[in-house]
Design an enzyme around this catalytic site. Sequence first.
Site, mmCIF file in Angstrom:
data_model
loop_
_atom_site.group_PDB
_atom_site.id
_atom_site.type_symbol
_atom_site.label_atom_id
_atom_site.label_comp_id
_atom_site.label_asym_id
_atom_site.label_seq_id
_atom_site.Cartn_x
_atom_site.Cartn_y
_atom_site.Cartn_z
ATOM 1 N N LYS A 1 8.652 -26.964 12.658
ATOM 2 C CA LYS A 1 7.671 -26.058 12.050
ATOM 3 C C LYS A 1 7.316 -24.955 13.051
ATOM 4 O O LYS A 1 8.178 -24.528 13.804
ATOM 5 C CB LYS A 1 6.452 -26.856 11.551
ATOM 6 C CG LYS A 1 6.878 -28.013 10.625
ATOM 7 C CD LYS A 1 5.744 -28.677 9.900
ATOM 8 C CE LYS A 1 6.292 -29.779 8.996
ATOM 9 N NZ LYS A 1 5.261 -30.447 8.215
ATOM 10 N N GLU B 1 5.472 -26.303 2.482
ATOM 11 C CA GLU B 1 4.630 -25.313 3.176
ATOM 12 C C GLU B 1 5.061 -23.896 2.824
ATOM 13 O O GLU B 1 4.235 -22.986 2.764
ATOM 14 C CB GLU B 1 4.691 -25.579 4.691
ATOM 15 C CG GLU B 1 3.885 -26.840 5.027
ATOM 16 C CD GLU B 1 4.373 -27.610 6.245
ATOM 17 O OE1 GLU B 1 5.165 -27.072 7.034
ATOM 18 O OE2 GLU B 1 3.947 -28.778 6.388
ATOM 19 N N SER C 1 4.978 -38.035 7.308
ATOM 20 C CA SER C 1 4.390 -38.995 8.258
ATOM 21 C C SER C 1 5.347 -40.115 8.675
ATOM 22 O O SER C 1 4.928 -41.253 8.856
ATOM 23 C CB SER C 1 3.083 -39.568 7.705
ATOM 24 O OG SER C 1 2.126 -38.527 7.505
ATOM 25 N N ASN D 1 11.960 -31.203 11.890
ATOM 26 C CA ASN D 1 11.445 -29.894 11.496
ATOM 27 C C ASN D 1 10.299 -29.563 12.442
ATOM 28 O O ASN D 1 9.200 -30.104 12.305
ATOM 29 C CB ASN D 1 10.960 -29.961 10.039
ATOM 30 C CG ASN D 1 10.309 -28.674 9.582
ATOM 31 O OD1 ASN D 1 10.326 -27.664 10.291
ATOM 32 N ND2 ASN D 1 9.729 -28.703 8.390
ATOM 33 N N GLU E 1 9.700 -35.034 -0.063
ATOM 34 C CA GLU E 1 8.529 -35.011 0.802
ATOM 35 C C GLU E 1 7.276 -34.914 -0.066
ATOM 36 O O GLU E 1 6.876 -33.812 -0.466
ATOM 37 C CB GLU E 1 8.586 -33.789 1.736
ATOM 38 C CG GLU E 1 9.764 -33.803 2.681
ATOM 39 C CD GLU E 1 9.480 -32.983 3.939
ATOM 40 O OE1 GLU E 1 9.635 -33.542 5.026
ATOM 41 O OE2 GLU E 1 9.079 -31.811 3.827
ATOM 42 N N GLY F 1 1.940 -34.652 7.267
ATOM 43 C CA GLY F 1 0.974 -34.360 8.320
ATOM 44 C C GLY F 1 -0.368 -35.049 8.126
ATOM 45 O O GLY F 1 -1.335 -34.705 8.796
ATOM 46 N N HIS G 1 10.655 -25.908 1.527
ATOM 47 C CA HIS G 1 9.648 -26.830 2.073
ATOM 48 C C HIS G 1 8.314 -26.562 1.380
ATOM 49 O O HIS G 1 7.995 -25.419 1.051
ATOM 50 C CB HIS G 1 9.517 -26.624 3.580
ATOM 51 C CG HIS G 1 8.722 -27.702 4.239
ATOM 52 N ND1 HIS G 1 7.351 -27.732 4.182
ATOM 53 C CD2 HIS G 1 9.103 -28.801 4.927
ATOM 54 C CE1 HIS G 1 6.924 -28.816 4.820
ATOM 55 N NE2 HIS G 1 7.960 -29.480 5.278
HETATM 56 P P1 13P Z 1 5.121 -34.824 9.171
HETATM 57 O O1 13P Z 1 6.245 -35.738 9.665
HETATM 58 O O2 13P Z 1 4.383 -34.167 10.279
HETATM 59 O O3 13P Z 1 4.273 -35.509 8.161
HETATM 60 O O4 13P Z 1 5.868 -33.616 8.399
HETATM 61 C C1 13P Z 1 6.814 -33.900 7.450
HETATM 62 C C2 13P Z 1 7.491 -32.639 7.087
HETATM 63 O O5 13P Z 1 6.914 -31.786 6.434
HETATM 64 C C3 13P Z 1 8.858 -32.436 7.557
HETATM 65 O O6 13P Z 1 9.441 -31.331 6.952
#
Ligand code: 13P
Length: 251
Positions: free
Chosen positions: A13, A101, A213, A11, A169, A175, A99
């Site tokens: 992002k 976010e 992560s 992803n 997740e 992150g 997601h």
């Molecule tokens: P990270 O791998 O940067 O922690 O992000 C995970 C994520 O949100 C994937 O959709």
Amino acid sequence: MTTRRKLIAGNWKMNGLKADGLALASDLAGRLNGAGATAFDLLICPPFPLLFPVADAIAGSALALGGQDCAAKTSGAHTGDVAPAMLTDAGCRYVILGHSERRADHGEGDALIAAKAAAAHAQGLIAIICVGETESQRDAGQANAVVSGQLAGSIPTGATAANTVIAYEPVWAIGTGKTATPEDVRAVHAHIRAELEGKIVDAGAAKILYGGSVKPSNAAELMAVENVDGALVGGASLKADDFWAIATSCR
Ligand code: 13P
């Protein structure tokens, strides 16, 4: 025991411009072409404007393409939204939905996510539906209950193991560099597996990805956990070496 082929999904992002995305995608497609048979499927989900050029760059490779969201509507006066058919037109097979976010930044709730997933399914897309608790919910002992509620609300009627992937997740692990322990992951994935019964046709064959992560140093351990059928990777998917190392840690 059911064998489920691992899915390693990147992803991206809101990262990267065209030159970065093309370089990353071409690099990964080249590695996949040269690898022969693999123990994993590889997927990248770039930002919308990069989908068409990236699709051209990876044409003929086994690298799959996905969007990071789609609308619940098929077309029309919905400024800023992207229809499922626009994703398939750009060469996508997958779409990430719900997601954390998007749940946090755009106030997306379970009912909207279910509607988006139904629209994605109608267009032949595989929906990757994301669930996961916040740190305070985990501290309050509510992780399983939160995930149960999200699964109940965001998996649409008509979901099957072929058209739906679940991504667990935990929000506190995204992150942050804080990864859930293999034991945390094992427990929640077992809970999700049980909860999918009756919500997804052929639930035992549905993939459940872990995200938060994931990096080369923890991937092998996490991917070996029971009911972990792959990873949804953010930051580490932006570096070809790291993303490839995560994928090739799958056995
Ligand atoms: P990270 O791998 O940067 O922690 O992000 C995970 C994520 O949100 C994937 O959709």
